[in-house]
Write a protein that holds these residues in place. Structure first.
Motif, PDB file in Angstrom:
ATOM      1  N   TYR A 207       0.845  -1.204   0.000  1.00  0.00           N
ATOM      2  CA  TYR A 207       0.000   0.000   0.000  1.00  0.00           C
ATOM      3  C   TYR A 207       0.881   1.255   0.000  1.00  0.00           C
ATOM      4  CZ  TYR A 207      -4.805  -1.602   0.408  1.00  0.00           C
ATOM      5  OH  TYR A 207      -6.052  -2.109   0.127  1.00  0.00           O
ATOM      6  N   ALA A 208       1.948   1.242   0.806  1.00  0.00           N
ATOM      7  CA  ALA A 208       2.842   2.401   0.863  1.00  0.00           C
ATOM      8  C   ALA A 208       3.595   2.565  -0.450  1.00  0.00           C
ATOM      9  CB  ALA A 208       3.834   2.232   2.017  1.00  0.00           C
ATOM     10  N   LEU A 209       4.047   1.443  -1.019  1.00  0.00           N
ATOM     11  CA  LEU A 209       4.846   1.500  -2.247  1.00  0.00           C
ATOM     12  C   LEU A 209       4.040   2.048  -3.418  1.00  0.00           C
ATOM     13  CD1 LEU A 209       7.613   0.712  -3.482  1.00  0.00           C
ATOM     14  CD2 LEU A 209       6.602  -1.504  -4.066  1.00  0.00           C
ATOM     15  N   VAL A 210       2.800   1.581  -3.560  1.00  0.00           N
ATOM     16  CA  VAL A 210       1.978   1.976  -4.707  1.00  0.00           C
ATOM     17  C   VAL A 210       1.190   3.253  -4.417  1.00  0.00           C
ATOM     18  CG1 VAL A 210       0.192   1.178  -6.315  1.00  0.00           C
ATOM     19  CG2 VAL A 210       1.855  -0.444  -5.392  1.00  0.00           C
ATOM     20  N   GLY A 211       0.960   3.543  -3.142  1.00  0.00           N
ATOM     21  CA  GLY A 211       0.209   4.754  -2.799  1.00  0.00           C
ATOM     22  C   GLY A 211      -1.279   4.537  -2.685  1.00  0.00           C
ATOM     23  N   PHE A 212      -1.700   3.273  -2.495  1.00  0.00           N
ATOM     24  CA  PHE A 212      -3.122   3.008  -2.290  1.00  0.00           C
ATOM     25  C   PHE A 212      -3.596   3.721  -1.021  1.00  0.00           C
ATOM     26  CE2 PHE A 212      -2.196  -1.294  -4.377  1.00  0.00           C
ATOM     27  CZ  PHE A 212      -2.534  -0.811  -5.627  1.00  0.00           C
ATOM     28  N   THR A 213      -4.844   4.151  -1.045  1.00  0.00           N
ATOM     29  CA  THR A 213      -5.407   4.831   0.119  1.00  0.00           C
ATOM     30  C   THR A 213      -5.799   3.824   1.200  1.00  0.00           C
ATOM     31  OG1 THR A 213      -6.291   6.579  -1.297  1.00  0.00           O
ATOM     32  CG2 THR A 213      -7.239   6.369   0.912  1.00  0.00           C
ATOM     33  N   ALA A 221     -10.257  -5.269   6.363  1.00  0.00           N
ATOM     34  CA  ALA A 221      -9.774  -6.331   5.472  1.00  0.00           C
ATOM     35  C   ALA A 221      -8.497  -6.967   6.013  1.00  0.00           C
ATOM     36  CB  ALA A 221      -9.523  -5.756   4.084  1.00  0.00           C
ATOM     37  N   ILE A 222      -7.612  -6.160   6.575  1.00  0.00           N
ATOM     38  CA  ILE A 222      -6.358  -6.703   7.124  1.00  0.00           C
ATOM     39  C   ILE A 222      -6.647  -7.653   8.292  1.00  0.00           C
ATOM     40  CG2 ILE A 222      -4.276  -6.084   8.411  1.00  0.00           C
ATOM     41  CD1 ILE A 222      -4.027  -3.654   6.589  1.00  0.00           C
ATOM     42  N   LEU A 223      -7.604  -7.291   9.145  1.00  0.00           N
ATOM     43  CA  LEU A 223      -7.986  -8.190  10.242  1.00  0.00           C
ATOM     44  C   LEU A 223      -8.575  -9.483   9.696  1.00  0.00           C
ATOM     45  CD1 LEU A 223      -9.559  -5.656  12.773  1.00  0.00           C
ATOM     46  CD2 LEU A 223      -7.305  -6.723  12.877  1.00  0.00           C
ATOM     47  N   THR A 224      -9.317  -9.394   8.593  1.00  0.00           N
ATOM     48  CA  THR A 224      -9.878 -10.596   7.957  1.00  0.00           C
ATOM     49  C   THR A 224      -8.768 -11.475   7.389  1.00  0.00           C
ATOM     50  OG1 THR A 224     -11.819  -9.299   7.337  1.00  0.00           O
ATOM     51  CG2 THR A 224     -11.521 -11.412   6.223  1.00  0.00           C
ATOM     52  N   SER A 283     -13.129 -10.806  -8.537  1.00  0.00           N
ATOM     53  CA  SER A 283     -14.352 -10.373  -9.234  1.00  0.00           C
ATOM     54  C   SER A 283     -14.927  -9.128  -8.575  1.00  0.00           C
ATOM     55  CB  SER A 283     -15.388 -11.502  -9.218  1.00  0.00           C
ATOM     56  OG  SER A 283     -14.884 -12.642  -9.853  1.00  0.00           O
ATOM     57  N   LEU A 284     -14.913  -9.136  -7.245  1.00  0.00           N
ATOM     58  CA  LEU A 284     -15.406  -7.970  -6.493  1.00  0.00           C
ATOM     59  C   LEU A 284     -14.581  -6.731  -6.821  1.00  0.00           C
ATOM     60  CD1 LEU A 284     -17.542  -7.490  -4.192  1.00  0.00           C
ATOM     61  CD2 LEU A 284     -15.642  -7.660  -2.592  1.00  0.00           C
ATOM     62  N   LEU A 285     -13.263  -6.946  -6.943  1.00  0.00           N
ATOM     63  CA  LEU A 285     -12.350  -5.830  -7.197  1.00  0.00           C
ATOM     64  C   LEU A 285     -12.466  -5.313  -8.628  1.00  0.00           C
ATOM     65  CD1 LEU A 285      -9.990  -4.087  -6.149  1.00  0.00           C
ATOM     66  CD2 LEU A 285      -8.435  -5.889  -6.906  1.00  0.00           C
ATOM     67  N   VAL A 286     -12.444  -6.233  -9.601  1.00  0.00           N
ATOM     68  CA  VAL A 286     -12.411  -5.824 -11.005  1.00  0.00           C
ATOM     69  C   VAL A 286     -13.795  -5.434 -11.507  1.00  0.00           C
ATOM     70  CG1 VAL A 286     -11.875  -6.570 -13.351  1.00  0.00           C
ATOM     71  CG2 VAL A 286     -10.399  -7.257 -11.458  1.00  0.00           C
ATOM     72  N   ILE A 287     -14.776  -6.309 -11.274  1.00  0.00           N
ATOM     73  CA  ILE A 287     -16.115  -6.061 -11.826  1.00  0.00           C
ATOM     74  C   ILE A 287     -16.909  -5.108 -10.942  1.00  0.00           C
ATOM     75  CG2 ILE A 287     -18.282  -7.152 -12.496  1.00  0.00           C
ATOM     76  CD1 ILE A 287     -16.697  -9.686 -13.096  1.00  0.00           C
ATOM     77  N   ASP A 299     -11.405  -0.575  -1.606  1.00  0.00           N
ATOM     78  CA  ASP A 299     -10.479  -0.619  -0.475  1.00  0.00           C
ATOM     79  C   ASP A 299     -10.517  -1.978   0.214  1.00  0.00           C
ATOM     80  OD1 ASP A 299      -9.831   1.961  -0.998  1.00  0.00           O
ATOM     81  OD2 ASP A 299     -11.165   2.812   0.509  1.00  0.00           O
ATOM     82  N   LEU A 300     -11.727  -2.500   0.413  1.00  0.00           N
ATOM     83  CA  LEU A 300     -11.892  -3.793   1.067  1.00  0.00           C
ATOM     84  C   LEU A 300     -11.361  -4.924   0.191  1.00  0.00           C
ATOM     85  CD1 LEU A 300     -13.172  -5.360   3.487  1.00  0.00           C
ATOM     86  CD2 LEU A 300     -15.243  -5.527   2.113  1.00  0.00           C
ATOM     87  N   ALA A 301     -11.757  -4.935  -1.086  1.00  0.00           N
ATOM     88  CA  ALA A 301     -11.382  -6.027  -1.982  1.00  0.00           C
ATOM     89  C   ALA A 301      -9.885  -6.041  -2.267  1.00  0.00           C
ATOM     90  CB  ALA A 301     -12.168  -5.918  -3.286  1.00  0.00           C
ATOM     91  N   LEU A 302      -9.291  -4.868  -2.398  1.00  0.00           N
ATOM     92  CA  LEU A 302      -7.861  -4.796  -2.721  1.00  0.00           C
ATOM     93  C   LEU A 302      -7.009  -5.389  -1.605  1.00  0.00           C
ATOM     94  CD1 LEU A 302      -5.715  -3.829  -4.693  1.00  0.00           C
ATOM     95  CD2 LEU A 302      -5.742  -1.613  -3.531  1.00  0.00           C
ATOM     96  N   ALA A 303      -7.299  -5.003  -0.364  1.00  0.00           N
ATOM     97  CA  ALA A 303      -6.532  -5.536   0.766  1.00  0.00           C
ATOM     98  C   ALA A 303      -6.742  -7.039   0.918  1.00  0.00           C
ATOM     99  CB  ALA A 303      -6.928  -4.818   2.056  1.00  0.00           C
TER     100      ALA A 303
END
Length: 345
Positions: A207-213, A221-224, A283-287, A299-303
């Motif tokens: 996230y830090a490297l790419v600059g994702f929010t 998501a991280i806890l999941t 699918s959640l992330l792309v579609i 944010d949720l799907a990416l993590a």
């Protein structure tokens, strides 16, 4: 004399071959993987994987130190503009240019609802001298022809979410250590916690490297991810424990060889489980987030996508080899390792 000991004494070669997979197999590596007969030397290649892991962790820590995390306005405080029912065409770049005219240079603009809406997050407008929320909203409405609603979010909300997440993480780790120590042993608890720490560091490092929010959804998501990664690790440990329970003082195989065979036996299962788990998230992330415009899901799907992928890798490549390293510090298993090495020389 126990039954296990009796079996080993009467047919040690049969036990060792069945346990360690020391048999000829002419099938391709892919065929062996798909049929559960993979014989990859995962534990034996642990030094190579350690270098790869160290490089990835180094990049992650460097990214965190140099670039830091890009927190959403829920953490930093700011203003949120929601555009609905636009009657004119516009782009994210055009909206950003409009905001720059007010001195707002680091806004996050997302186009939603097939281009008829937008979600704009900005730093606190009140911090910019001479600029008013309603004035900015009017400029956006003039450009889009729709209606814009404005809300102001304070940083305390994000601080509260972060505090709760940290407390939840501490409780989770304590429960993990307690459960695995009583269910298995302390070395497995140490390996599991190190693996979980690796998964979190790599995920937030990316996230830090790419600059994702980083938003509250990212924290959830991280806890999941931790739960998913732990499940995969426990399955691996369970199989190693079952196979290693047959080892005795007269065995001719090492704990590492038994663990490596157990890893190969669960490898196809771990890969299959990961694919079936990651595909719906992808699918959640792309579609969902990109094609259908449900930007709040991104944010949720990416993590989840990053964490599940990293968790699958770490449960095989980090958790088990680290466990073997800790176990073979024990004189009992160190002796088995020396005997196995002498036998194969």
């Amino acid at each position: 004399m126990s039954n296990d000991k009796t079996n080993v004494d009467t047919a040690p070669e049969e036990f060792d071959a069945a346990t360690t997979g020391r048999r000829e197999d002419t099938d391709s590596p892919l065929a062996r993987l798909l049929t559960g007969r993979s014989n990859a030397d995962i534990v034996g290649s642990s030094r190579r994987w350690l270098i790869v892991t160290a490089v990835v962790l180094g990049i992650s820590l460097a990214a965190l130190a140099v670039r830091g995390l890009n927190f959403s306005i829920e953490f930093t405080g700011g203003s949120s503009f929601v555009e609905e029912g636009a009657t004119q065409t516009f782009t994210a770049a055009e909206l950003e240019e409009t905001l720059v005219e007010f001195g707002i240079t680091d806004a996050i603009v997302q186009i939603v609802d097939d281009g008829t809406g937008a979600q704009i997050s900005t730093p606190a407008i009140s911090d910019i001298e001479g600029v008013d929320d309603l004035e900015v909203a009017a400029a956006i409405e003039e450009q889009t022809g729709g209606d814009v609603s404005v809300s102001t979010i304070g940083p305390r909300w994000g601080e509260a979410v972060t505090g709760q997440a940290i407390r939840g993480l501490i409780v989770f780790l304590l429960l993990v250590i307690t459960y695995i120590t009583f269910r298995f042993e302390w070395r497995m608890a140490v390996s599991a916690v190190v693996t979980l720490a690796h998964d979190v560091l790599v995920t937030i490092g990316l996230y830090a490297l790419v600059g994702f929010t980083v938003s509250p959804s990212t924290v959830i998501a991280i806890l999941t991810i931790l739960g998913y990664s732990l499940y995969d690790t426990v399955v691996v440990f369970d199989r190693i424990t079952e196979d290693a329970s047959k080892l005795t003082s007269v065995s001719t195989v090492s704990y590492g060889e038994v663990a490596n065979t157990a890893l190969n036996q669960v490898l196809v299962r771990s890969v299959s489980t990961s694919i079936t788990s990651v595909l719906p998230v992808a699918s959640l992330l792309v579609i969902g987030a990109n094609l259908l415009g449900a930007a709040t899901l991104s944010d949720l799907a990416l993590a989840l996508f990053i964490g599940m992928t990293v968790g699958t890798y770490s449960s095989i490549i980090i958790a088990a080899p680290l466990l073997v390293w800790l176990k073979e510090k024990d004189p009992k298993f160190a002796e088995l390792k020396e005997r196995a090495a002498a036998g194969s020389a």
